[in-house]
Design a protein around this motif. Structure first.
Motif, PDB file in Angstrom:
ATOM      1  N   HIS A 178       0.853  -1.196   0.000  1.00 51.86           N
ATOM      2  CA  HIS A 178       0.000   0.000   0.000  1.00 51.86           C
ATOM      3  C   HIS A 178       0.883   1.239   0.000  1.00 51.86           C
ATOM      4  O   HIS A 178       1.321   1.684   1.062  1.00 51.86           O
ATOM      5  N   GLY A 179       1.149   1.794  -1.178  1.00 52.63           N
ATOM      6  CA  GLY A 179       2.082   2.906  -1.338  1.00 52.63           C
ATOM      7  C   GLY A 179       1.733   4.149  -0.551  1.00 52.63           C
ATOM      8  O   GLY A 179       2.603   4.954  -0.236  1.00 52.63           O
ATOM      9  N   GLU A 180       0.464   4.315  -0.196  1.00 56.01           N
ATOM     10  CA  GLU A 180       0.055   5.501   0.565  1.00 56.01           C
ATOM     11  C   GLU A 180       0.270   5.325   2.065  1.00 56.01           C
ATOM     12  O   GLU A 180       0.099   6.266   2.834  1.00 56.01           O
ATOM     13  N   ASN A 181       0.687   4.147   2.500  1.00 53.66           N
ATOM     14  CA  ASN A 181       0.875   3.857   3.914  1.00 53.66           C
ATOM     15  C   ASN A 181       2.342   4.109   4.298  1.00 53.66           C
ATOM     16  O   ASN A 181       3.231   3.321   3.965  1.00 53.66           O
ATOM     17  N   ALA A 182       2.589   5.198   5.008  1.00 56.04           N
ATOM     18  CA  ALA A 182       3.965   5.592   5.366  1.00 56.04           C
ATOM     19  C   ALA A 182       4.676   4.532   6.198  1.00 56.04           C
ATOM     20  O   ALA A 182       5.885   4.340   6.050  1.00 56.04           O
ATOM     21  N   SER A 183       3.965   3.824   7.058  1.00 56.46           N
ATOM     22  CA  SER A 183       4.625   2.824   7.908  1.00 56.46           C
ATOM     23  C   SER A 183       5.184   1.667   7.081  1.00 56.46           C
ATOM     24  O   SER A 183       6.201   1.074   7.440  1.00 56.46           O
ATOM     25  N   GLU A 184       4.543   1.334   5.953  1.00 57.32           N
ATOM     26  CA  GLU A 184       5.077   0.289   5.089  1.00 57.32           C
ATOM     27  C   GLU A 184       6.390   0.747   4.440  1.00 57.32           C
ATOM     28  O   GLU A 184       7.324  -0.044   4.302  1.00 57.32           O
ATOM     29  N   TRP A 185       6.469   2.016   4.064  1.00 57.59           N
ATOM     30  CA  TRP A 185       7.719   2.554   3.501  1.00 57.59           C
ATOM     31  C   TRP A 185       8.806   2.600   4.562  1.00 57.59           C
ATOM     32  O   TRP A 185       9.968   2.300   4.276  1.00 57.59           O
ATOM     33  N   ASP A 186       8.449   2.971   5.780  1.00 58.82           N
ATOM     34  CA  ASP A 186       9.430   2.978   6.870  1.00 58.82           C
ATOM     35  C   ASP A 186      10.018   1.588   7.064  1.00 58.82           C
ATOM     36  O   ASP A 186      11.230   1.424   7.203  1.00 58.82           O
ATOM     37  N   GLU A 187       9.153   0.571   7.071  1.00 53.63           N
ATOM     38  CA  GLU A 187       9.619  -0.806   7.233  1.00 53.63           C
ATOM     39  C   GLU A 187      10.491  -1.231   6.047  1.00 53.63           C
ATOM     40  O   GLU A 187      11.553  -1.826   6.227  1.00 53.63           O
ATOM     41  N   PHE A 188      10.061  -0.900   4.830  1.00 59.11           N
ATOM     42  CA  PHE A 188      10.827  -1.248   3.634  1.00 59.11           C
ATOM     43  C   PHE A 188      12.236  -0.676   3.697  1.00 59.11           C
ATOM     44  O   PHE A 188      13.221  -1.387   3.523  1.00 59.11           O
ATOM     45  N   PHE A 189      12.351   0.633   3.975  1.00 57.40           N
ATOM     46  CA  PHE A 189      13.668   1.274   4.013  1.00 57.40           C
ATOM     47  C   PHE A 189      14.516   0.773   5.185  1.00 57.40           C
ATOM     48  O   PHE A 189      15.733   0.683   5.067  1.00 57.40           O
ATOM     49  N   ALA A 190      13.895   0.448   6.304  1.00 54.76           N
ATOM     50  CA  ALA A 190      14.648  -0.088   7.447  1.00 54.76           C
ATOM     51  C   ALA A 190      15.289  -1.431   7.084  1.00 54.76           C
ATOM     52  O   ALA A 190      16.441  -1.686   7.434  1.00 54.76           O
ATOM     53  N   ILE A 191      14.557  -2.277   6.387  1.00 47.87           N
ATOM     54  CA  ILE A 191      15.089  -3.586   6.004  1.00 47.87           C
ATOM     55  C   ILE A 191      16.180  -3.420   4.945  1.00 47.87           C
ATOM     56  O   ILE A 191      17.200  -4.107   4.968  1.00 47.87           O
ATOM     57  N   GLU A 192      15.989  -2.497   4.002  1.00 50.28           N
ATOM     58  CA  GLU A 192      16.954  -2.292   2.920  1.00 50.28           C
ATOM     59  C   GLU A 192      18.215  -1.546   3.375  1.00 50.28           C
ATOM     60  O   GLU A 192      19.236  -1.584   2.683  1.00 50.28           O
ATOM     61  N   ALA A 193      18.167  -0.883   4.506  1.00 50.98           N
ATOM     62  CA  ALA A 193      19.249   0.013   4.944  1.00 50.98           C
ATOM     63  C   ALA A 193      20.648  -0.601   4.902  1.00 50.98           C
ATOM     64  O   ALA A 193      21.580   0.056   4.415  1.00 50.98           O
ATOM     65  N   PRO A 194      20.864  -1.828   5.388  1.00 51.57           N
ATOM     66  CA  PRO A 194      22.235  -2.354   5.354  1.00 51.57           C
ATOM     67  C   PRO A 194      22.802  -2.479   3.940  1.00 51.57           C
ATOM     68  O   PRO A 194      24.008  -2.385   3.746  1.00 51.57           O
TER      69      PRO A 194
END
Length: 191
Positions: A169-185
């Motif tokens: 759900h692209g409009e859900n900011a918490s999903e983007w936060d989770e995505f970027f947190a996992i991708e961060a390393p």
């Protein structure tokens, strides 16, 4: 007195000879909290728009502040590129050599806000390179985490491509936060 009341200082201390000292402590504590909040990374850093001679370092803060990228050919860094004030920062590092690995760290208010990470440039035409393509992470944190961990084990990857459906759900900011947190390393050291 209003500051002391907001800070929860008991009435007996508010009307004492210590009141002025307490007011100063409350004001200074408030200033320190504001500065610390502005130094917190919300997202990133991550790398994008890599070329043979440049790369863009991106990050977001939870408050407004100027930023810097310290970078160099070794982990000692030595060069600085600046970013204006704001919450979203994009700093282009240029005049780099093709196919080289540099190093960088993000600084906010004069302090490093992350580790020293790899900063790879693109290779010249005709030179071999490795990249990773994957996709359909679609807000499945456990699977996305295991894929990222496997990709981190691959040597000398110049960049990676996610083919789409990053979150459900692209409009859900918490999903983007989770995505970027996992991708961060991975995203911090691989465009």
């Amino acid at each position: 007195t209003r500051l002391l009341r907001r800070a929860g200082v008991p009435m007996a201390l508010r009307n004492s000879p210590w009141q002025r000292s307490l007011e100063c402590v409350v004001v200074l504590a408030g200033l320190g909290a504001t500065r610390a909040e502005a130094q917190s990374l919300v997202r990133g850093p991550y790398l994008q728009n890599v070329t043979t001679s440049s790369i863009v370092v991106v990050w977001d803060l939870d408050g407004t502040a100027a930023g810097e990228v310290h970078y160099g050919a070794t982990a000692d860094l030595g060069q600085v590129a600046t970013s204006g004030g704001g919450t979203h920062h994009e700093v282009t590092i240029s005049c780099l050599s093709a196919g080289a690995d540099y190093f960088y760290s993000v600084y906010v208010a004069g302090a490093a806000v992350g580790d020293v990470q790899r900063l790879p440039t693109a290779v010249t035409a005709g030179q071999p390179f490795r990249f990773i393509a994957f996709g359909d992470t679609r807000t499945n944190a456990a699977v996305q985490q295991s894929v990222v961990e496997a990709m981190l084990d691959e040597p000398d990857v110049r960049f990676y491509v996610n083919t789409g459906d990053l979150v459900a759900h692209g409009e859900n900011a918490s999903e983007w936060d989770e995505f970027f947190a996992i991708e961060a390393p991975m995203a911090g050291g691989t465009p």
